[in-house]
Design a protein around this motif. Structure first.
Motif, mmCIF file in Angstrom:
data_model
loop_
_atom_site.group_PDB
_atom_site.id
_atom_site.type_symbol
_atom_site.label_atom_id
_atom_site.label_comp_id
_atom_site.label_asym_id
_atom_site.label_seq_id
_atom_site.Cartn_x
_atom_site.Cartn_y
_atom_site.Cartn_z
ATOM 1 N N GLN A 195 -17.353 32.576 -9.977
ATOM 2 C CA GLN A 195 -18.193 33.673 -9.514
ATOM 3 C C GLN A 195 -19.419 33.851 -10.404
ATOM 4 O OE1 GLN A 195 -15.912 37.278 -9.085
ATOM 5 N NE2 GLN A 195 -15.283 36.748 -7.019
ATOM 6 N N LEU A 196 -19.232 33.665 -11.709
ATOM 7 C CA LEU A 196 -20.356 33.804 -12.627
ATOM 8 C C LEU A 196 -21.417 32.742 -12.349
ATOM 9 C CD1 LEU A 196 -21.272 35.523 -15.006
ATOM 10 C CD2 LEU A 196 -20.184 33.874 -16.542
ATOM 11 N N ALA A 197 -20.989 31.523 -12.093
ATOM 12 C CA ALA A 197 -21.944 30.466 -11.748
ATOM 13 C C ALA A 197 -22.642 30.779 -10.429
ATOM 14 C CB ALA A 197 -21.226 29.121 -11.667
ATOM 15 N N LEU A 198 -21.911 31.343 -9.474
ATOM 16 C CA LEU A 198 -22.499 31.695 -8.184
ATOM 17 C C LEU A 198 -23.540 32.802 -8.338
ATOM 18 C CD1 LEU A 198 -22.516 31.368 -5.107
ATOM 19 C CD2 LEU A 198 -20.609 32.994 -5.000
ATOM 20 N N GLN A 442 -22.835 38.836 -1.264
ATOM 21 C CA GLN A 442 -21.566 39.497 -1.554
ATOM 22 C C GLN A 442 -20.408 38.801 -0.854
ATOM 23 O OE1 GLN A 442 -21.128 42.088 -3.799
ATOM 24 N NE2 GLN A 442 -18.983 41.522 -3.490
ATOM 25 N N LEU A 443 -20.619 38.324 0.351
ATOM 26 C CA LEU A 443 -19.570 37.596 1.077
ATOM 27 C C LEU A 443 -19.192 36.305 0.353
ATOM 28 C CD1 LEU A 443 -20.639 38.084 4.799
ATOM 29 C CD2 LEU A 443 -18.484 38.818 3.760
ATOM 30 N N LYS A 444 -20.154 35.653 -0.248
ATOM 31 C CA LYS A 444 -19.846 34.431 -0.992
ATOM 32 C C LYS A 444 -18.953 34.751 -2.198
ATOM 33 C CE LYS A 444 -23.939 31.703 0.237
ATOM 34 N NZ LYS A 444 -25.150 31.008 -0.277
ATOM 35 N N ARG A 445 -19.250 35.865 -2.858
ATOM 36 C CA ARG A 445 -18.419 36.252 -3.996
ATOM 37 C C ARG A 445 -17.038 36.711 -3.536
ATOM 38 N NH1 ARG A 445 -23.580 38.474 -5.646
ATOM 39 N NH2 ARG A 445 -22.952 40.604 -5.085
ATOM 40 N N ASP A 446 -17.001 37.419 -2.407
ATOM 41 C CA ASP A 446 -15.713 37.857 -1.859
ATOM 42 C C ASP A 446 -14.842 36.673 -1.466
ATOM 43 O OD1 ASP A 446 -16.478 40.454 -2.248
ATOM 44 O OD2 ASP A 446 -17.042 40.822 -0.158
#
Length: 489
Positions: A195-198, A442-446
């Motif tokens: 998630q941090l890289a994203l 946000q959807l990518k992180r979810d």
């Protein structure tokens, strides 16, 4: 043995005297052995749980290994768990608790054999009642034995053995928990790194959009508020990156403690790649689960130990028969020690008459504790079944949730693409583009979090189905110390 003829002359009659006494004890011992068979018997209690024949959801067909974590196919995780099983301090503590309980069994078992004492006494007295010169030297051999008429000592030993088994099963349960916590922490660390890289990629993209908006603002094509809104989005992603960085560091500290080392010593960048799930394991039958799980078996043996303690409490209300056998050599000088022999056999019968109700209260307390352990065992069985059912439900429904998130992300990407084109053409306000961009990111992180949850649900299923496995402490016979248990990155 001394080369003194007087030693044999006086010692042999003493031995023959002991044999004569022993021959007179044959019939009392036979009667005692018969009476012992009529002592308290351990009762049994029905478990207040109805165990279903099968689980409510279908499971897989693959057999789960004892070292279930290897199914994730993560070599570094395997190294971490191996280090934790060797160096985790809670696990070491539990292992030494097993050793204590093993000693308790040996201590109680010693009550079933005669206690023998060798005593050497010397002194002087005035006036002289026994020996010329008033000096007295005595070498005595004493033996004491309590006849286990009602099975009190036997049931105490069996209860201690049950507690030993429960303690070892607690150790195995803790080993499963430690392995599971290491896996959970490791996967969470991987997901947060991902998630941090994203977020860093998203922040870089948002800054590029900000540069584009500023260029359009300089040409008078957009309003200044669009710049402020894009800056707010950048600040929001940076704030979330800070929160994730905080989680990454605390997870490293947690992993270090699980590995038995000081927090803050585990460093290095993780790959941020979550493993692919293997096929669903075969959960077997609920009764197989009960017989396999060490925490359930531990609760069972504690219930058995409590049942035996009831028999002990009842036996304490009955008489106790004790025999004492003493043989002594006495003289007024050490060189003439064998000139005088003495032997005695005594017995005592201790009959409890009045204890103010204490013995009955102890019996009632033991019975209440036994009933409590029966209920605890039943609750442990239910908890084990619930853990498997919950894990199966979550994993089956999590697949649908991930599918919905993937569809939402696909729609959000398409919507953002269209809105971006319309914004560049000047047909819509930037607020619509901003909302769509924020939702897409946000959807990518979810989605990363949902895939982590799916992995943790499988981990929960493995832990719920797991049985005991051999640890390094069992293989080595001891837990070794290692100053550097953390595998190199």
């Amino acid at each position: 043995m001394p080369n003194n003829p007087s030693f044999y002359t006086h010692y042999v009659p003493l031995v023959r005297h002991f044999r004569t006494l022993a021959s007179h004890l044959v019939w009392p011992i036979v009667l005692i052995a018969v009476a012992t068979g009529c002592g308290n018997r351990v009762t049994t209690a029905d478990i207040p749980v109805t165990v279903p024949e099968d689980f409510s959801l279908p499971t897989g067909e693959s057999e789960m290994q004892a070292d279930w974590w290897v199914n994730f196919g993560d070599a570094e995780l395997n190294l971490l768990i191996d280090s934790a099983l060797r160096q985790n301090l809670d696990l070491k503590s539990s292992w030494f608790q097993v050793a204590q309980n093993a000693s308790d069994v040996a201590i109680i078992a010693s009550e079933r054999v005669p206690q023998v004492f060798l005593e050497l006494q010397g002194g002087a007295s005035r006036p002289v009642p026994d020996f010329v010169g008033g000096e007295n030297t005595q070498l005595s051999l004493r033996s004491s034995y309590e006849v286990d008429l009602w099975g009190r000592v036997k049931q105490s030993k069996l209860a201690a053995e049950d507690r030993l088994k429960a303690s070892f099963l607690d150790y195995q349960t803790l080993a499963i928990s430690v392995a599971g916590e290491v896996a959970l922490t490791w996967f969470s660390l991987q997901a947060f790194q991902q998630q941090l890289a994203l977020i860093r990629e998203q922040t870089e993209y948002n800054e590029q959009v900000l540069a584009l908006i500023r260029a359009r603002f300089a040409s008078g094509q957009v309003r200044g508020v669009d710049i402020l809104r894009q800056q707010q989005l950048i600040q929001n992603t940076e704030e979330e990156a800070t929160a994730i960085e905080m989680e990454v560091r605390t997870l490293r500290n947690r992993l270090a403690v699980l590995l038995g080392t000081a927090p803050g010593t585990l460093s290095g960048e993780q790959t941020g790649t979550l493993p692919e799930l293997s096929p669903l394991p075969d959960a077997g039958l609920p009764m197989e689960l009960i017989n396999r799980r060490p925490d359930v078996q531990s609760s069972f043996y504690r219930m058995m130990a409590a049942d035996r303690e009831v028999a002990v409490a009842i036996s304490n209300t009955y008489p106790r028969l004790t025999f004492n056998l003493t043989g002594a050599l006495r003289s007024n000088t050490l060189t003439n020690l064998v000139e005088s022999q003495a032997a005695s056999l005594t017995s005592s019968l201790l009959m409890p008459l009045f204890y103010g109700g204490r013995l009955n209260a102890e019996k009632d307390r033991a019975e209440a504790f036994r009933e409590q352990q029966v209920q605890v065992y039943g609750q442990t069985v239910l908890q084990a079944l619930q853990e498997v059912e919950d894990a199966l439900v979550r994993e089956s429904l999590q697949k649908k949730r991930i599918g919905y998130l993937e569809n939402q992300l696909n729609l959000a990407e398409r919507a953002f693409g269209q809105l971006r084109v319309e914004y560049l053409n000047g047909s819509i306000a930037y607020l619509d583009v901003l909302v769509s961009l924020d939702q897409m990111q946000q959807l990518k992180r979810d989605l990363v979090g949902a895939r982590l949850d799916q992995l943790l649900f499988r981990l929960a299923l493995y832990r719920a189905l797991a049985g005991g496995f051999e640890t390094p402490a069992e293989n080595d016979g001891e837990i070794t110390r290692n100053d550097n248990p953390i595998p190199s990155k």
